[in-house]
Scaffold this motif. Structure first.
Motif, PDB file in Angstrom:
ATOM      1  N   GLU A  43      22.607   0.081  14.600  1.00  0.00           N
ATOM      2  CA  GLU A  43      23.342  -0.846  15.368  1.00  0.00           C
ATOM      3  C   GLU A  43      24.661  -0.167  15.922  1.00  0.00           C
ATOM      4  O   GLU A  43      25.105  -0.384  17.031  1.00  0.00           O
ATOM      5  CB  GLU A  43      23.786  -1.712  14.198  1.00  0.00           C
ATOM      6  CG  GLU A  43      24.521  -1.237  13.049  1.00  0.00           C
ATOM      7  CD  GLU A  43      23.431  -1.113  12.002  1.00  0.00           C
ATOM      8  OE1 GLU A  43      24.106  -0.915  10.819  1.00  0.00           O
ATOM      9  OE2 GLU A  43      22.451  -0.966  11.799  1.00  0.00           O
ATOM     10  N   ASP A  44      25.033   1.025  15.584  1.00  0.00           N
ATOM     11  CA  ASP A  44      26.144   1.996  15.706  1.00  0.00           C
ATOM     12  C   ASP A  44      25.711   2.406  17.261  1.00  0.00           C
ATOM     13  O   ASP A  44      26.416   2.532  18.067  1.00  0.00           O
ATOM     14  CB  ASP A  44      26.791   2.705  14.931  1.00  0.00           C
ATOM     15  CG  ASP A  44      27.443   1.951  13.828  1.00  0.00           C
ATOM     16  OD1 ASP A  44      27.736   0.720  14.237  1.00  0.00           O
ATOM     17  OD2 ASP A  44      28.175   2.771  12.709  1.00  0.00           O
ATOM     18  N   ALA A  45      24.351   3.172  17.042  1.00  0.00           N
ATOM     19  CA  ALA A  45      23.867   3.680  18.256  1.00  0.00           C
ATOM     20  C   ALA A  45      23.604   2.940  19.552  1.00  0.00           C
ATOM     21  O   ALA A  45      24.203   3.216  20.339  1.00  0.00           O
ATOM     22  CB  ALA A  45      22.499   4.442  17.954  1.00  0.00           C
ATOM     23  N   ALA A  46      23.220   1.518  19.165  1.00  0.00           N
ATOM     24  CA  ALA A  46      23.064   0.622  20.194  1.00  0.00           C
ATOM     25  C   ALA A  46      24.258   0.166  20.635  1.00  0.00           C
ATOM     26  O   ALA A  46      24.650  -0.086  21.914  1.00  0.00           O
ATOM     27  CB  ALA A  46      22.595  -0.560  19.652  1.00  0.00           C
ATOM     28  N   ALA A  47      25.660   0.185  19.796  1.00  0.00           N
ATOM     29  CA  ALA A  47      26.870  -0.083  20.395  1.00  0.00           C
ATOM     30  C   ALA A  47      27.229   0.967  21.115  1.00  0.00           C
ATOM     31  O   ALA A  47      28.132   0.731  22.123  1.00  0.00           O
ATOM     32  CB  ALA A  47      27.868  -0.428  19.075  1.00  0.00           C
ATOM     33  N   ASN A  48      27.002   2.374  20.857  1.00  0.00           N
ATOM     34  CA  ASN A  48      27.652   3.387  21.562  1.00  0.00           C
ATOM     35  C   ASN A  48      26.879   3.406  23.014  1.00  0.00           C
ATOM     36  O   ASN A  48      27.568   3.482  23.949  1.00  0.00           O
ATOM     37  CB  ASN A  48      26.903   4.810  20.806  1.00  0.00           C
ATOM     38  CG  ASN A  48      27.953   4.955  19.755  1.00  0.00           C
ATOM     39  OD1 ASN A  48      29.121   4.656  19.630  1.00  0.00           O
ATOM     40  ND2 ASN A  48      27.653   6.200  18.966  1.00  0.00           N
ATOM     41  N   ARG A  49      25.688   3.320  23.065  1.00  0.00           N
ATOM     42  CA  ARG A  49      25.244   2.987  24.360  1.00  0.00           C
ATOM     43  C   ARG A  49      25.790   1.857  25.314  1.00  0.00           C
ATOM     44  O   ARG A  49      25.774   1.973  26.538  1.00  0.00           O
ATOM     45  CB  ARG A  49      23.321   2.881  24.179  1.00  0.00           C
ATOM     46  CG  ARG A  49      22.510   3.918  23.473  1.00  0.00           C
ATOM     47  CD  ARG A  49      21.183   3.725  23.607  1.00  0.00           C
ATOM     48  NE  ARG A  49      20.643   2.644  22.971  1.00  0.00           N
ATOM     49  CZ  ARG A  49      20.587   2.821  21.332  1.00  0.00           C
ATOM     50  NH1 ARG A  49      20.628   3.902  21.050  1.00  0.00           N
ATOM     51  NH2 ARG A  49      19.774   1.878  20.872  1.00  0.00           N
ATOM     52  N   PHE A  50      26.049   0.704  24.616  1.00  0.00           N
ATOM     53  CA  PHE A  50      26.750  -0.418  25.365  1.00  0.00           C
ATOM     54  C   PHE A  50      27.972   0.087  25.647  1.00  0.00           C
ATOM     55  O   PHE A  50      28.711  -0.108  27.114  1.00  0.00           O
ATOM     56  CB  PHE A  50      26.747  -1.512  24.415  1.00  0.00           C
ATOM     57  CG  PHE A  50      27.441  -2.663  24.750  1.00  0.00           C
ATOM     58  CD1 PHE A  50      26.785  -3.587  25.848  1.00  0.00           C
ATOM     59  CD2 PHE A  50      28.927  -2.780  24.650  1.00  0.00           C
ATOM     60  CE1 PHE A  50      27.545  -4.681  26.487  1.00  0.00           C
ATOM     61  CE2 PHE A  50      29.616  -3.828  25.636  1.00  0.00           C
ATOM     62  CZ  PHE A  50      28.868  -4.703  26.131  1.00  0.00           C
ATOM     63  N   ALA A  51      28.755   0.804  24.849  1.00  0.00           N
ATOM     64  CA  ALA A  51      30.183   1.328  25.066  1.00  0.00           C
ATOM     65  C   ALA A  51      30.159   2.350  26.116  1.00  0.00           C
ATOM     66  O   ALA A  51      31.031   2.421  27.172  1.00  0.00           O
ATOM     67  CB  ALA A  51      30.616   2.176  23.756  1.00  0.00           C
ATOM     68  N   VAL A  52      29.063   3.206  26.435  1.00  0.00           N
ATOM     69  CA  VAL A  52      28.891   4.308  27.449  1.00  0.00           C
ATOM     70  C   VAL A  52      29.008   3.556  28.816  1.00  0.00           C
ATOM     71  O   VAL A  52      29.729   3.841  29.791  1.00  0.00           O
ATOM     72  CB  VAL A  52      27.760   5.126  27.344  1.00  0.00           C
ATOM     73  CG1 VAL A  52      27.506   5.788  28.755  1.00  0.00           C
ATOM     74  CG2 VAL A  52      27.840   6.113  26.170  1.00  0.00           C
ATOM     75  N   GLU A  53      28.279   2.461  28.898  1.00  0.00           N
ATOM     76  CA  GLU A  53      28.192   1.493  29.888  1.00  0.00           C
ATOM     77  C   GLU A  53      29.299   0.657  30.577  1.00  0.00           C
ATOM     78  O   GLU A  53      29.746   0.328  31.747  1.00  0.00           O
ATOM     79  CB  GLU A  53      26.790   0.702  30.327  1.00  0.00           C
ATOM     80  CG  GLU A  53      25.510   1.772  30.200  1.00  0.00           C
ATOM     81  CD  GLU A  53      24.350   0.849  30.594  1.00  0.00           C
ATOM     82  OE1 GLU A  53      24.422  -0.139  30.886  1.00  0.00           O
ATOM     83  OE2 GLU A  53      23.210   1.466  30.134  1.00  0.00           O
ATOM     84  N   HIS A  54      30.035   0.224  29.210  1.00  0.00           N
ATOM     85  CA  HIS A  54      30.975  -0.731  29.564  1.00  0.00           C
ATOM     86  C   HIS A  54      32.312  -0.266  29.023  1.00  0.00           C
ATOM     87  O   HIS A  54      33.133  -1.287  29.046  1.00  0.00           O
ATOM     88  CB  HIS A  54      30.775  -2.258  28.573  1.00  0.00           C
ATOM     89  CG  HIS A  54      29.331  -2.843  29.300  1.00  0.00           C
ATOM     90  ND1 HIS A  54      29.233  -3.434  30.432  1.00  0.00           N
ATOM     91  CD2 HIS A  54      28.102  -2.572  28.766  1.00  0.00           C
ATOM     92  CE1 HIS A  54      27.955  -3.674  30.739  1.00  0.00           C
ATOM     93  NE2 HIS A  54      27.186  -3.111  29.623  1.00  0.00           N
ATOM     94  N   GLY A  55      32.754   0.779  28.779  1.00  0.00           N
ATOM     95  CA  GLY A  55      33.981   1.308  27.973  1.00  0.00           C
ATOM     96  C   GLY A  55      34.598   0.951  27.021  1.00  0.00           C
ATOM     97  O   GLY A  55      35.685   0.560  26.936  1.00  0.00           O
ATOM     98  N   ALA A  56      33.891   0.796  25.985  1.00  0.00           N
ATOM     99  CA  ALA A  56      34.276   0.554  24.875  1.00  0.00           C
ATOM    100  C   ALA A  56      34.343   2.195  23.916  1.00  0.00           C
ATOM    101  O   ALA A  56      33.842   2.977  24.305  1.00  0.00           O
ATOM    102  CB  ALA A  56      33.493  -0.347  24.016  1.00  0.00           C
ATOM    103  N   ARG A  57      34.827   1.825  22.814  1.00  0.00           N
ATOM    104  CA  ARG A  57      34.922   3.039  21.982  1.00  0.00           C
ATOM    105  C   ARG A  57      33.722   3.890  21.327  1.00  0.00           C
ATOM    106  O   ARG A  57      32.578   2.847  21.155  1.00  0.00           O
ATOM    107  CB  ARG A  57      35.740   2.592  20.667  1.00  0.00           C
ATOM    108  CG  ARG A  57      36.060   3.757  19.752  1.00  0.00           C
ATOM    109  CD  ARG A  57      36.551   3.048  18.401  1.00  0.00           C
ATOM    110  NE  ARG A  57      35.481   2.571  17.667  1.00  0.00           N
ATOM    111  CZ  ARG A  57      35.544   2.610  16.484  1.00  0.00           C
ATOM    112  NH1 ARG A  57      36.173   3.133  15.598  1.00  0.00           N
ATOM    113  NH2 ARG A  57      34.320   1.940  15.958  1.00  0.00           N
ATOM    114  N   ILE A  58      33.694   4.983  21.536  1.00  0.00           N
ATOM    115  CA  ILE A  58      32.363   5.572  20.950  1.00  0.00           C
ATOM    116  C   ILE A  58      32.533   6.389  19.679  1.00  0.00           C
ATOM    117  O   ILE A  58      33.257   7.184  19.707  1.00  0.00           O
ATOM    118  CB  ILE A  58      31.752   6.617  22.216  1.00  0.00           C
ATOM    119  CG1 ILE A  58      31.374   5.617  23.375  1.00  0.00           C
ATOM    120  CG2 ILE A  58      30.325   7.335  21.728  1.00  0.00           C
ATOM    121  CD1 ILE A  58      31.296   6.497  24.695  1.00  0.00           C
TER     122      ILE A  58
END
Length: 91
Positions: free
Chosen positions: A46-61
């Motif tokens: 779930e954190d890996a998925a959040a990171n992939r989202f963050a790369v595209e949408h500018g959130a913390r990684i």
């Protein structure tokens, strides 16, 4: 060689992580490169998925690595101005 997915900004480390890396003669570069290239280390799915989202949408990684027997987090801020290396208990 993989290309970085995002800019990591200024790199800082807590005193504890800096001393740990120095004591074990480990350069942070290879871990920072893995982080920037999307190898998040030992994070749950779930954190890996959040990171992939963050790369595209500018959130913390957040990445997590076992470095010389200690867990080290690498966190890049949402605005990509800074990346910090720290122990989880320093968060």
């Amino acid at each position: 060689m993989m290309q970085p997915l995002f800019h990591i900004g200024e790199v800082v480390a807590t005193r504890g992580v800096f001393a740990h890396l120095e004591h074990h003669h480990i350069a942070a570069f290879s871990y920072l490169r893995r982080h920037a290239c999307g190898d998040w280390g030992m994070v749950p799915p779930e954190d890996a998925a959040a990171n992939r989202f963050a790369v595209e949408h500018g959130a913390r990684i957040l990445s997590s690595y076992d470095i010389a027997g200690k867990r080290v987090w690498i966190i890049t801020e949402a605005d990509r101005c800074m990346t910090t290396l720290l122990f989880p208990d320093e968060y």
